[in-house]
Design a protein around this motif. Sequence first.
Motif, PDB file in Angstrom:
ATOM      1  N   PHE A  94       0.845  -1.200   0.000  1.00 21.44           N
ATOM      2  CA  PHE A  94       0.000   0.000   0.000  1.00 21.44           C
ATOM      3  C   PHE A  94       0.880   1.250   0.000  1.00 21.44           C
ATOM      4  O   PHE A  94       0.538   2.263  -0.584  1.00 21.44           O
ATOM      5  N   GLU A  95       2.041   1.142   0.647  1.00 23.19           N
ATOM      6  CA  GLU A  95       2.984   2.254   0.701  1.00 23.19           C
ATOM      7  C   GLU A  95       3.491   2.622  -0.690  1.00 23.19           C
ATOM      8  O   GLU A  95       3.644   3.796  -1.019  1.00 23.19           O
ATOM      9  N   GLU A  96       3.726   1.623  -1.532  1.00 27.73           N
ATOM     10  CA  GLU A  96       4.201   1.880  -2.892  1.00 27.73           C
ATOM     11  C   GLU A  96       3.204   2.703  -3.707  1.00 27.73           C
ATOM     12  O   GLU A  96       3.590   3.419  -4.625  1.00 27.73           O
ATOM     13  N   ASP A  99     -17.792  -9.349   2.943  1.00 32.04           N
ATOM     14  CA  ASP A  99     -18.384  -9.708   4.232  1.00 32.04           C
ATOM     15  C   ASP A  99     -17.333 -10.277   5.186  1.00 32.04           C
ATOM     16  O   ASP A  99     -17.443 -11.395   5.683  1.00 32.04           O
ATOM     17  N   VAL A 100     -16.266  -9.472   5.394  1.00 32.44           N
ATOM     18  CA  VAL A 100     -15.167  -9.857   6.269  1.00 32.44           C
ATOM     19  C   VAL A 100     -14.925  -8.743   7.280  1.00 32.44           C
ATOM     20  O   VAL A 100     -15.442  -7.641   7.139  1.00 32.44           O
ATOM     21  N   GLN A 101     -14.129  -9.047   8.288  1.00 27.78           N
ATOM     22  CA  GLN A 101     -13.705  -8.072   9.269  1.00 27.78           C
ATOM     23  C   GLN A 101     -12.192  -7.932   9.152  1.00 27.78           C
ATOM     24  O   GLN A 101     -11.475  -8.925   9.256  1.00 27.78           O
ATOM     25  N   LEU A 102     -11.722  -6.710   8.946  1.00 32.72           N
ATOM     26  CA  LEU A 102     -10.290  -6.466   8.829  1.00 32.72           C
ATOM     27  C   LEU A 102      -9.803  -5.693  10.044  1.00 32.72           C
ATOM     28  O   LEU A 102     -10.498  -4.818  10.548  1.00 32.72           O
ATOM     29  N   ASP A 103      -8.617  -6.034  10.504  1.00 28.21           N
ATOM     30  CA  ASP A 103      -8.025  -5.434  11.695  1.00 28.21           C
ATOM     31  C   ASP A 103      -7.222  -4.205  11.299  1.00 28.21           C
ATOM     32  O   ASP A 103      -6.133  -4.325  10.732  1.00 28.21           O
ATOM     33  N   LEU A 104      -7.741  -3.026  11.574  1.00 33.67           N
ATOM     34  CA  LEU A 104      -7.041  -1.800  11.222  1.00 33.67           C
ATOM     35  C   LEU A 104      -5.824  -1.545  12.097  1.00 33.67           C
ATOM     36  O   LEU A 104      -4.937  -0.779  11.726  1.00 33.67           O
ATOM     37  N   GLU A 105      -5.766  -2.182  13.258  1.00 31.87           N
ATOM     38  CA  GLU A 105      -4.606  -2.009  14.126  1.00 31.87           C
ATOM     39  C   GLU A 105      -3.428  -2.851  13.658  1.00 31.87           C
ATOM     40  O   GLU A 105      -2.287  -2.571  14.009  1.00 31.87           O
ATOM     41  N   ASN A 106      -3.699  -3.878  12.889  1.00 25.32           N
ATOM     42  CA  ASN A 106      -2.656  -4.738  12.340  1.00 25.32           C
ATOM     43  C   ASN A 106      -2.967  -4.992  10.863  1.00 25.32           C
ATOM     44  O   ASN A 106      -3.257  -6.123  10.477  1.00 25.32           O
ATOM     45  N   PRO A 107      -2.923  -3.938  10.052  1.00 23.81           N
ATOM     46  CA  PRO A 107      -3.341  -4.075   8.660  1.00 23.81           C
ATOM     47  C   PRO A 107      -2.332  -4.863   7.829  1.00 23.81           C
ATOM     48  O   PRO A 107      -1.141  -4.913   8.169  1.00 23.81           O
ATOM     49  N   PRO A 108      -2.801  -5.453   6.751  1.00 27.80           N
ATOM     50  CA  PRO A 108      -1.869  -6.129   5.844  1.00 27.80           C
ATOM     51  C   PRO A 108      -0.949  -5.101   5.195  1.00 27.80           C
ATOM     52  O   PRO A 108      -1.303  -3.936   5.064  1.00 27.80           O
ATOM     53  N   LYS A 109       0.226  -5.544   4.811  1.00 21.74           N
ATOM     54  CA  LYS A 109       1.189  -4.635   4.198  1.00 21.74           C
ATOM     55  C   LYS A 109       1.181  -4.737   2.672  1.00 21.74           C
ATOM     56  O   LYS A 109       1.570  -3.806   1.988  1.00 21.74           O
ATOM     57  N   THR A 110       0.736  -5.878   2.157  1.00 23.37           N
ATOM     58  CA  THR A 110       0.694  -6.061   0.707  1.00 23.37           C
ATOM     59  C   THR A 110      -0.714  -6.457   0.276  1.00 23.37           C
ATOM     60  O   THR A 110      -1.535  -6.894   1.089  1.00 23.37           O
ATOM     61  N   PHE A 111      -0.953  -6.339  -1.013  1.00 25.65           N
ATOM     62  CA  PHE A 111      -2.244  -6.765  -1.547  1.00 25.65           C
ATOM     63  C   PHE A 111      -2.409  -8.270  -1.404  1.00 25.65           C
ATOM     64  O   PHE A 111      -3.503  -8.766  -1.182  1.00 25.65           O
ATOM     65  N   GLU A 128      -1.312 -10.124   1.096  1.00 22.66           N
ATOM     66  CA  GLU A 128      -1.743 -10.379   2.471  1.00 22.66           C
ATOM     67  C   GLU A 128      -3.229 -10.089   2.629  1.00 22.66           C
ATOM     68  O   GLU A 128      -3.944 -10.844   3.297  1.00 22.66           O
ATOM     69  N   LEU A 129      -3.699  -9.011   2.015  1.00 23.99           N
ATOM     70  CA  LEU A 129      -5.122  -8.679   2.076  1.00 23.99           C
ATOM     71  C   LEU A 129      -5.957  -9.773   1.427  1.00 23.99           C
ATOM     72  O   LEU A 129      -6.971 -10.207   1.982  1.00 23.99           O
ATOM     73  N   VAL A 130      -5.515 -10.249   0.272  1.00 28.72           N
ATOM     74  CA  VAL A 130      -6.221 -11.328  -0.419  1.00 28.72           C
ATOM     75  C   VAL A 130      -6.268 -12.576   0.455  1.00 28.72           C
ATOM     76  O   VAL A 130      -7.315 -13.224   0.578  1.00 28.72           O
ATOM     77  N   GLU A 131      -5.153 -12.920   1.100  1.00 27.20           N
ATOM     78  CA  GLU A 131      -5.107 -14.110   1.957  1.00 27.20           C
ATOM     79  C   GLU A 131      -6.057 -13.988   3.151  1.00 27.20           C
ATOM     80  O   GLU A 131      -6.711 -14.957   3.531  1.00 27.20           O
ATOM     81  N   ILE A 132      -6.141 -12.798   3.734  1.00 24.41           N
ATOM     82  CA  ILE A 132      -7.062 -12.577   4.856  1.00 24.41           C
ATOM     83  C   ILE A 132      -8.501 -12.784   4.390  1.00 24.41           C
ATOM     84  O   ILE A 132      -9.300 -13.445   5.061  1.00 24.41           O
TER      85      ILE A 132
END
Length: 76
Positions: A27-29, A49-61, A63-67
């Motif tokens: 996301f930084e890129e 329909d998922v819950q994502l943890d904003l305190e420990n967000p994924p760093k790459t796309f 990781e987001l896909v895997e979650i």
Amino acid sequence: MILEKIIDMLKEQEVLDNTEITEDTTFEELDLDSLSIVDLTMSCEDEFDVQLDLENPPKTFGELVEIIKAQTGEED
């Protein structure tokens, strides 16, 4: 499939140009600001329909896909 939906969401938010995104892209890129990241998070939660943890967000796309896959059981 999941990655393509996420890319489409970013395009709808008009925060993405024609930059190629892979699962290794961070996301930084993309220089996404915090508001864009929150908008993307909320869009993903609604779309998949998922819950994502904003305190420990994924760093790459990837990781987001895997979650998302882990919570939905959806295959890519």
